[in-house]
Motif scaffolding. Structure first.
Motif, short mmCIF file in Angstrom:
data_model
loop_
_atom_site.label_atom_id
_atom_site.label_comp_id
_atom_site.label_asym_id
_atom_site.label_seq_id
_atom_site.Cartn_x
_atom_site.Cartn_y
_atom_site.Cartn_z
N LYS A 265 32.73 22.18 1.68
CA LYS A 265 34.06 22.75 1.93
C LYS A 265 34.84 23.00 0.62
O LYS A 265 35.44 24.06 0.45
N PHE A 266 34.83 22.02 -0.28
CA PHE A 266 35.68 22.13 -1.47
C PHE A 266 35.29 23.29 -2.40
O PHE A 266 36.17 24.03 -2.85
N LEU A 268 33.98 26.05 -1.53
CA LEU A 268 34.39 27.28 -0.85
C LEU A 268 35.91 27.44 -0.93
O LEU A 268 36.42 28.56 -1.09
N ALA A 269 36.64 26.32 -0.85
CA ALA A 269 38.10 26.38 -0.97
C ALA A 269 38.48 26.87 -2.37
O ALA A 269 39.40 27.68 -2.54
N GLU A 270 37.75 26.41 -3.38
CA GLU A 270 38.03 26.87 -4.74
C GLU A 270 37.77 28.36 -4.88
O GLU A 270 38.52 29.08 -5.55
N ALA A 272 38.03 30.50 -2.46
CA ALA A 272 39.11 31.18 -1.74
C ALA A 272 40.31 31.34 -2.66
O ALA A 272 41.01 32.37 -2.66
N LYS B 382 42.44 21.33 -1.37
CA LYS B 382 41.15 21.96 -1.02
C LYS B 382 40.81 21.70 0.44
O LYS B 382 40.25 22.57 1.12
N ILE B 385 42.99 24.12 2.41
CA ILE B 385 42.50 25.50 2.28
C ILE B 385 41.22 25.67 3.11
O ILE B 385 41.07 26.64 3.87
N LEU B 390 40.32 28.87 5.61
CA LEU B 390 38.97 29.37 5.89
C LEU B 390 38.50 29.03 7.31
O LEU B 390 37.53 29.61 7.78
N LEU B 392 37.24 26.10 8.37
CA LEU B 392 36.11 25.16 8.45
C LEU B 392 36.54 23.92 9.23
O LEU B 392 37.72 23.59 9.27
#
Lengths: 363, 411
Positions: A265-266, A268-270, A272, B382, B385, B390, B392
């Motif tokens: 997840k992290f 992918l968040a970065e 984004a 994070k 986000i 996203l 998730l």
């Protein structure tokens, strides 16, 4: 400053997306690429019908009279679809001709560019150097050009070239038509959606592009090229993130979608976050090109530097999110990875581009 | 610049900007004209100035007129920001009061609360703080343990809060406390407006790595809050806190502008030139990267504001701005050290009144960690986000759906 799209631009975007979506999925892209064709004729024809080659041509010259903001929409969509078309090279050459102030050349070639009957691309790079050599070895003498240009983007099927050359110790841009004295050799490229050629000129007739301030025109050309490539890279980047996020939702391991793990997840968040930053910088560049020419050179170079920094990371993160399937031939991930790896270098390495930005900032 | 008759009667944002600029020229010092340390001196200066700005009609521009605002739109607010960028207008002192407390009172307050508190808040007569984090509730703010007990006519609050910005100067605060211990943690919270000068409130400034005291550790011992100062519905304190944190992420994440601060590209470039280092390839590359970083965060903030003005809801994307600002600060600290070398970590003849460039950079270097943490760590951002932008799936939550008293606690 318009960092958001207007209604008209959103309409244009959906028209472009429709054309690309109906041109077929990546299976079709693979067919074209594997056939070794420089670009997808059928798709390019559809884009010509939409008026794409004329985006950067004024209405006086039978174009759409739009700007880099709209060209960027097309370039992003092409990156997202890994579509092979000659639009990157054509867009750069078109903008430079329109900007040069050479009225006779503009009258002659822009209407043909707009209707899709003429493909002109820039031929700047030489050897293995950056895209703008400090002292071009290609020379013009007595109205004829000689020497070899390397990595000419979209040069394989081009009918004319904008050649950066030296004449009597002074640099200039020259309009050179394909034909006698021009030998085009297709290069093999890692990314088959990016077609490039080596072009050897041997006393080919060259017409000087008249312009009031060559240095200014060259800086503009660099900024346009940077913005065009940045937009194309952004399209691919945003798409790889989208695919990775979808997979992280669909793929289950240990009884959970893998996107619920912070290790997946992290990052992918970065990305984004990088997506939002890159889009903001890119919009600033395209808006400056259309409305704020004084800021455009720095803004364009900034956009490319940003995208060079993240494009490959996006594609690699996709592969990593996918796990084993990410490096199979059948998955599209490697196509995006090859596209990102190739396109981010077409105007020079990140270090070369960073030095160009430093110069433009007066450092 | 003198104000023209046309500008006087021009109702457009441009006309507004011209009037704002003319007023600022006449009434406010240029940015950087006087160097002030943070703390008491700055608060006193900004308080006096805020009242002047309010009285001149340039404060709370987009807020409703009946509660002390000007009832104007986003174009005027942006026009003011453009005009004010070159002037030493209040920035630090009111970021929580105006960026978070005012908006949440405006969103949830009763008519009486809004009429009583907002005009004084916008004018700066009352300085407000936000009281969420606790020594044992950081990233897991909903696990807070400060309690509010029902008594005649109101509530009694007991517990401790920490990381409270500028509380030592504040008249009032917005506090979240636990009103029900037998329901899951998010459902037992309620938000109150509290008098920071009331009996039983003890404020202890907290010294951080820069040597400054921007935050506080506060003890509440049986502090009385009247019923009319309850802001959220009973048990709805978490929703209120989330709404308020969203304001915080916007105000923290989009607060920086290009021309300010020792970290700004222009200042670092000037320092690099002064040191004669701009011919070194590594320094040139670091400067270019710094420029790209700064452009990214400021353009993202401009774009988000433009989208908000166009009616596109920001929602959890505020966390993207927050994360971007924090990461840019972190990377900038590294880049600045590569650009300036030992000049960053040693100097001679420093006085706070001097040009202050290197010490200023040094203070920011030591202090940048607060921006990675304030308003939620980078990891918290994070998570937000990943889950809310996203889409998730959330991490498995072991404390979900069980009474607060049964949740595992650390030492």
């Amino acid at each position: 400053m318009a960092l958001t799209l207007t209604e008209e631009q959103l309409d244009f975007k959906s028209a472009v997306d429709d054309v690309l979506d109906s041109a077929g999925d990546t299976k079709r892209v693979r067919e074209v690429q594997e056939a070794g064709a420089p670009f997808d004729d059928k798709l390019w024809k559809a884009l010509v019908e939409l008026g794409v080659p004329g985006i950067l041509v004024s209405e006086d010259h039978d174009g759409l009279g739009l700007g880099l903001s709209e060209a960027s929409i097309v370039l992003q969509a092409l990156g997202a679809h890994i579509s092979p078309t000659p639009y990157r090279g054509l867009a750069i050459a078109t903008a430079v001709i329109a900007k040069s102030g050479d009225g006779a050349l503009a009258d002659e070639v822009l209407p043909k560019i707009a209707d899709g009957s003429l493909l002109v691309v820039p031929a700047f790079a030489e050897g293995n150097g950056g895209w703008i050599p400090a002292a071009p070895s290609v020379t013009v003498s007595g109205g004829a050009v000689s020497g070899t240009k390397s990595f000419v983007l979209d040069g394989v099927a081009a009918q004319a070239f904008l050649v950066l050359a030296t004449e009597g110790g002074t640099q200039g841009l020259y309009y050179v038509e394909a034909g006698d004295g021009v030998e085009v050799t297709k290069l093999d490229t890692l990314d088959r959606s990016t077609s490039a050629a080596s072009v050897a000129f041997a006393n080919a007739p060259a017409r000087k592009v008249a312009t009031a301030d060559f240095g200014e025109l060259l800086a503009y050309a660099d900024a346009v090229a940077s913005t065009v490539i940045a937009a194309n890279l952004y399209g691919g980047f945003a798409k790889t993130l989208e695919i990775a996020v979808q997979y992280a939702k669909d793929r289950f391991q240990f009884g959970r979608p893998i996107g619920s793990f912070q290790g997946v997840k992290f990052p992918l968040a970065e990305l984004a976050m990088e997506d939002e930053l890159a889009l903001s910088i890119l919009r600033q560049a395209t808006t400056a090109a259309d409305e704020d020419p004084e800021d455009f050179v720095v803004a364009g170079l900034t956009a490319l530097s940003k995208l060079q920094g993240i494009a490959l990371e996006g594609a690699i993160r996709l592969v990593q999110t996918l796990g084993g399937i990410g490096f199979t031939w059948d998955h599209d991930a490697h196509l995006y990875q090859k596209q990102a790896a190739t396109v981010r270098l077409v105007l020079g390495t990140p270090a070369e581009r960073s030095e160009r930005l430093a110069q433009a900032l007066g450092i | 610049m003198t104000i023209t008759a046309e500008a006087e009667s021009d109702t457009s944002a441009a006309g507004f900007e011209a009037r704002a600029r003319a007023w600022l020229e006449a009434n406010v010092e240029r940015a950087g004209a006087v160097r002030r340390t943070r703390g008491e001196e700055l608060v006193a200066y900004e308080r006096a100035l805020q009242a002047k700005i309010f009285d001149a009609g340039f404060a709370a521009l987009t807020q409703p007129e009946e509660y002390g605002g000007q009832g104007l739109g986003e174009p005027e607010r942006q026009a003011w920001e453009r005009a004010a960028a070159d002037f030493a207008v209040p920035r630090m002192t009111y970021s929580v009061s105006h960026g978070m407390c005012g908006p949440i009172i405006n969103l949830l307050g009763t008519e009486e609360q809004k009429a009583k508190y907002l005009p004084r808040l916008w004018r700066g007569d009352d300085l407000w703080c936000q009281l969420f984090s606790e020594p044992s509730a950081g990233s897991d703010v909903a696990g807070l343990r400060t309690k509010a007990e029902k008594v005649d006519g109101g509530w009694r609050i007991t517990g401790s809060k920490v990381w409270t910005t500028s509380a030592q100067y504040c008249e009032r605060g917005v506090i979240v406390a636990r009103t029900d211990w037998d329901v899951p943690k998010h459902q037992g919270l309620t938000m109150f407006l509290i008098d920071m000068k009331a009996e039983g409130v003890q404020v202890n400034p907290l010294r951080v790595a820069t040597g400054e005291k921007p935050f506080n550790l506060i003890f509440f011992d049986n502090v009385f809050v009247p019923e009319e100062d309850r802001l959220s519905e009973l048990g709805k304190g978490w929703d209120a806190a989330v709404a308020m944190l969203r304001f915080e992420r916007i105000s923290i994440g989009t607060g920086s502008t290009r021309s300010e601060g020792p970290y700004a590209f222009d200042n670092v470039l000037a320092a690099a030139k002064k040191l004669g280092r701009t011919d070194e390839p590594g320094v040139r590359a670091a400067l270019a990267e710094l420029y790209v970083l700064e452009q990214g965060t400021s353009l993202l903030s401009l774009r988000m504001r433009a989208e908000a003005a166009a009616g596109i809801a920001l929602n959890a994307r505020g966390s993207i701005a927050k994360l971007a600002g924090a990461q840019a600060n972190r990377r900038t600290a590294e880049l600045v050290s590569e650009i300036l070398g030992t000049a960053l970590v040693s100097w001679s003849g420093f006085t706070p009144e001097g040009d202050g460039l290197y010490p200023g950079i040094t203070a920011m270097f030591a202090g940048s960690a607060s921006s990675w943490t304030a308003g939620g760590t980078m990891e918290v951002q994070k998570g937000i986000i990943g889950e809310r932008v996203l889409g998730l799936e959330k991490d498995p939550q072991v404390d979900r759906g069980i009474p607060f008293t049964q949740i595992r606690q650390g030492a």
